[in-house]
Design a protein around this motif. Structure first.
Motif, PDB file in Angstrom:
ATOM      1  N   ARG A   1       0.813  -1.220   0.000  1.00  0.00           N
ATOM      2  CA  ARG A   1       0.000   0.000   0.000  1.00  0.00           C
ATOM      3  C   ARG A   1       0.845   1.269   0.000  1.00  0.00           C
ATOM      4  NH1 ARG A   1      -3.749  -2.760   4.611  1.00  0.00           N
ATOM      5  NH2 ARG A   1      -4.754  -4.284   3.219  1.00  0.00           N
ATOM      6  N   LYS A   2       2.060   1.174   0.536  1.00  0.00           N
ATOM      7  CA  LYS A   2       2.915   2.369   0.594  1.00  0.00           C
ATOM      8  C   LYS A   2       3.422   2.790  -0.787  1.00  0.00           C
ATOM      9  CE  LYS A   2       4.543   1.484   5.316  1.00  0.00           C
ATOM     10  NZ  LYS A   2       5.731   1.155   6.166  1.00  0.00           N
ATOM     11  N   LYS A   3       3.416   1.870  -1.739  1.00  0.00           N
ATOM     12  CA  LYS A   3       3.944   2.177  -3.070  1.00  0.00           C
ATOM     13  C   LYS A   3       2.862   2.616  -4.066  1.00  0.00           C
ATOM     14  CE  LYS A   3       8.115  -0.719  -3.084  1.00  0.00           C
ATOM     15  NZ  LYS A   3       8.797  -1.840  -3.756  1.00  0.00           N
ATOM     16  N   ILE A   4       1.620   2.681  -3.603  1.00  0.00           N
ATOM     17  CA  ILE A   4       0.536   3.087  -4.515  1.00  0.00           C
ATOM     18  C   ILE A   4       0.780   4.513  -4.996  1.00  0.00           C
ATOM     19  CG2 ILE A   4      -1.937   3.548  -4.726  1.00  0.00           C
ATOM     20  CD1 ILE A   4      -2.434   1.344  -2.669  1.00  0.00           C
ATOM     21  N   LYS A   5       0.731   4.705  -6.311  1.00  0.00           N
ATOM     22  CA  LYS A   5       0.948   6.037  -6.900  1.00  0.00           C
ATOM     23  C   LYS A   5      -0.417   6.643  -7.226  1.00  0.00           C
ATOM     24  CE  LYS A   5       3.840   3.882  -9.674  1.00  0.00           C
ATOM     25  NZ  LYS A   5       4.762   3.518 -10.756  1.00  0.00           N
ATOM     26  N   TYR A   6      -0.824   7.602  -6.403  1.00  0.00           N
ATOM     27  CA  TYR A   6      -2.173   8.143  -6.502  1.00  0.00           C
ATOM     28  C   TYR A   6      -2.347   9.105  -7.678  1.00  0.00           C
ATOM     29  CZ  TYR A   6      -2.893   5.989  -1.971  1.00  0.00           C
ATOM     30  OH  TYR A   6      -2.988   5.073  -0.959  1.00  0.00           O
TER      31      TYR A   6
END
Length: 392
Positions: A24-29
């Motif tokens: 989840r920390k690598k999700i690029k919003y």
């Protein structure tokens, strides 16, 4: 109210994807929001503007013309087989796939398709936050289909890590092949087929970015396309046979699934007093409501959506025609968009088999994340349906 339901539907899709995210920390919003914005703009353009209507009518007329050419071949071979007043599904809907397949083969042979796929893929890679290979694969999947697309990148399969392979497979399952578009357009309104194609392309990237976020380095971001050297007539023979195989396979699957569902429906009706499909309809009714379908029609719509998941889109499209007289145009449009993809249980086996045939170990990898693959591709269909519902 329509806007509130739309926001709730999109939020639910994003939450369901977020819950199973690998990191989840690598999700690029930013790319996710950009692509969601593009989906909204393009859907409005296609469904609510004069220019969009002209484009869709043009595409529809093109496929009508192509299907009329295909009909000439079908008539020559099978002309005396069926009553002229009848509309045999295999002859009128499936066999034209052979001719469309030939046209794709010709465009591939003369380097037209590779050029288009390469540059559309390159442009997409600038906005989707993924690599050029993933972008190429998504566009190529919409042309070649969910199993054939892996042949074009078979040299790279053995070198792909699990997370990149998942994204490639999600794109393949979320789209549909160009050779089968004519069959869909013979069953549902062409404007929903075209809209779904556009939505699913970006939707696959959005869901992959949430479920399976990662970075691709420049060294890893290579595309090595496998191309067979064939003479023109070798290519024609191959694509004719491939198209016929697809038609026969789809026909066989329809025969088996429709018969099996009829049997299961009767068994459930005798035991529980409710058919299996109606039961599935109640399970999927909340999903139908979240994509903008009125609650009064949610069970019927949910039945068709669930049928597509457990069987395939053709069976569901046949059922949609049966239910259509009792549905509003808006509901028919939303369900139609949902149906235009390969997201169903049988596709897990198709994709696994395709990859396994090219690389044994990677095929086993695909089999292990098969259910998660279907989960992601189904979320893509739900997202596409929710966006379509906003503009219908």
């Amino acid at each position: 109210m329509k806007y509130i339901i739309f926001l709730a539907g999109v939020a639910a899709v994003f939450l369901l994807a977020f819950l199973v995210s690998n990191d989840r920390k690598k999700i690029k919003y930013k790319p996710i929001l950009v692509m969601l914005g593009l989906q909204l703009i393009l859907t409005y353009f296609l469904l609510n503007t004069g220019v969009g209507l002209v484009i869709i009518k043009g595409i529809s007329k093109l496929f009508e013309k192509l299907l009329s050419y295909a009909a000439a071949g079908v008539e020559f071979v099978f002309g005396g087989l069926a009553n002229e007043a009848a509309m045999p599904f295999f002859l009128n809907v499936l066999l034209p796939i052979v001719f469309i397949s030939v046209l794709i083969g010709i465009a591939q042979h003369f380097r037209i398709l590779p050029f288009i796929i390469k540059w559309i893929g390159f442009a997409l890679s600038k906005v989707n936050g993924l690599g050029r290979l993933e972008s190429y694969n998504a566009v190529a999947s919409a042309v070649f289909g969910q199993s054939e697309v892996f042949i074009s990148v078979k040299k790279l399969l053995g070198h792909l890590p699990k997370h990149r392979l998942y994204t490639l497979c999600t794109s393949a399952m979320s789209t549909v092949s160009a050779s089968i578009l004519g069959a869909y357009m013979a069953m549902i309104d062409p404007k929903y087929v075209v809209t779904a194609l556009v939505l699913n392309l970006f939707g696959g990237f959005i869901i992959a970015n949430i479920i399976n976020p990662y970075e691709v380095t420049e060294d890893d971001d290579i595309i090595e396309i496998e191309e067979e050297k064939q003479t023109f007539f070798e290519m024609l023979g191959e694509y004719i046979m491939d198209g016929f195989k697809v038609a026969v396979i789809v026909g066989a699957m329809l025969l088996g699934f429709v018969a099996l569902i009829a049997l299961i429906n009767d068994v459930f009706d005798m035991i529980f007093g409710i058919t299996f499909q109606t039961m599935l309809g109640y399970v999927f009714a909340p999903v139908a409501f979240l994509v903008g379908i009125p609650w009064a029609e949610a069970v019927s719509a949910g039945t068709i959506m669930a049928t597509k998941l457990v069987s395939n889109e053709f069976v569901a499209m046949i059922d949609l025609a049966k239910y259509a007289k009792d549905m509003s145009d808006r509901t028919i449009g939303i369900v139609s968009v949902f149906l235009v993809s390969f997201a169903n249980f049988s596709s897990i086996g198709i994709i696994t088999g395709a990859v396994k045939g090219l690389h044994e170990e990677q095929g086993n990898t695909v089999a292990r994340f098969g259910l998660k693959l279907l989960y992601g591709a189904t979320l893509v269909s739900i997202l596409s349906a929710a966006i379509a519902g906003l503009f219908l």
